[in-house]
Design an enzyme around this catalytic site. Structure first.
Site, PDB file in Angstrom:
ATOM      1  N   ASP A  82     -17.030  45.003 -37.028  1.00 44.93           N
ATOM      2  CA  ASP A  82     -16.147  45.868 -37.805  1.00 44.93           C
ATOM      3  C   ASP A  82     -15.749  47.108 -37.010  1.00 44.93           C
ATOM      4  O   ASP A  82     -16.543  47.651 -36.242  1.00 44.93           O
ATOM      5  CB  ASP A  82     -16.822  46.277 -39.116  1.00 44.93           C
ATOM      6  CG  ASP A  82     -16.980  45.085 -40.058  1.00 44.93           C
ATOM      7  OD1 ASP A  82     -16.421  44.023 -39.733  1.00 44.93           O
ATOM      8  OD2 ASP A  82     -17.650  45.220 -41.086  1.00 44.93           O
ATOM      9  N   CYS A  87     -22.766  50.438 -42.872  1.00 44.62           N
ATOM     10  CA  CYS A  87     -21.322  50.629 -43.015  1.00 44.62           C
ATOM     11  C   CYS A  87     -21.026  52.115 -43.239  1.00 44.62           C
ATOM     12  O   CYS A  87     -20.024  52.634 -42.735  1.00 44.62           O
ATOM     13  CB  CYS A  87     -20.773  49.798 -44.167  1.00 44.62           C
ATOM     14  SG  CYS A  87     -21.457  48.127 -44.259  1.00 44.62           S
ATOM     15  N   CYS A 138     -21.471  43.159 -36.313  1.00 44.67           N
ATOM     16  CA  CYS A 138     -20.604  42.618 -37.377  1.00 44.67           C
ATOM     17  C   CYS A 138     -19.150  42.616 -36.923  1.00 44.67           C
ATOM     18  O   CYS A 138     -18.316  41.973 -37.543  1.00 44.67           O
ATOM     19  CB  CYS A 138     -20.769  43.384 -38.692  1.00 44.67           C
ATOM     20  SG  CYS A 138     -20.210  45.088 -38.633  1.00 44.67           S
ATOM     21  N   CYS A 176     -15.666  45.132 -43.504  1.00 48.58           N
ATOM     22  CA  CYS A 176     -16.120  44.655 -44.809  1.00 48.58           C
ATOM     23  C   CYS A 176     -15.701  45.620 -45.921  1.00 48.58           C
ATOM     24  O   CYS A 176     -15.246  46.734 -45.657  1.00 48.58           O
ATOM     25  CB  CYS A 176     -17.636  44.494 -44.786  1.00 48.58           C
ATOM     26  SG  CYS A 176     -18.483  46.077 -44.790  1.00 48.58           S
TER      27      CYS A 176
HETATM   28 FE1  FES Z   1     -20.217  45.844 -40.664  1.00 47.87          FE
HETATM   29 FE2  FES Z   1     -19.917  46.624 -43.157  1.00 47.87          FE
HETATM   30  S1  FES Z   1     -20.714  44.707 -42.455  1.00 47.87           S
HETATM   31  S2  FES Z   1     -19.368  47.705 -41.364  1.00 47.87           S
END
Ligand code: FES
Length: 142
Positions: free
Chosen positions: A36, A103, A34, A59
């Site tokens: 992140d 997450c 993702c 996110c």
């Molecule tokens: Fe990757 Fe939340 S979608 S940390």
């Protein structure tokens, strides 16, 4: 599953945001899928986490779980902070949708990464205490 009120609150009003310039430990973890990234800063005195902050590029659930994770370890001993699990973070937020569980794992790992850095700076090998910080598996839906 919708987000709980607590998740929305910690997303809209995240606690302990920012950078601690005089941190005793800094940890950064990321999720390659993702993209992140979560960065945690801790201040430690006499084995107590006296201050903690985070910077998260991610996110909403990543922001909410970072915020809650900092609240859960603030004022705790480093030994207690080491026991923080993503499950405890999720429970404190009244749950997360299954697709967002990773997450919360990122939040647990970011705290561990900061503790790991703290031990390294003390000249202590963190691996036997903290374990290896793994890259978090992502379970994003296509
Ligand atoms: Fe990757 Fe939340 S979608 S940390």
């Amino acid at each position: 599953m919708a987000y709980s009120e607590k998740v929305m609150d910690h997303f809209a009003n995240p606690r302990n945001v920012g950078e601690l310039t005089d941190a005793d430990g800094v940890g950064e973890v990321g999720n390659s899928k993702c993209g992140d990234i979560m960065k945690m800063y801790i201040k430690v005195k006499d084995d107590i986490i006296t201050d903690v902050s985070f910077k998260t590029f991610g996110c909403g659930a990543a922001i909410a779980t970072s915020s809650m994770a900092t609240e859960l370890v603030k004022g705790k001993s480093i030994h207690d902070a080491l026991k923080l699990t993503n499950k405890a973070v999720m429970e404190a937020l009244d749950g997360l949708p299954p697709v967002k569980v990773h997450c919360s794992v990122l939040a647990e790992q970011a705290i561990k990464a900061a503790l790991s850095d703290y031990y390294t700076r003390q000249g202590i090998d963190p691996v036997p205490i903290v374990g290896k910080i793994n890259e978090v598996e992502c379970h994003l839906e296509d």
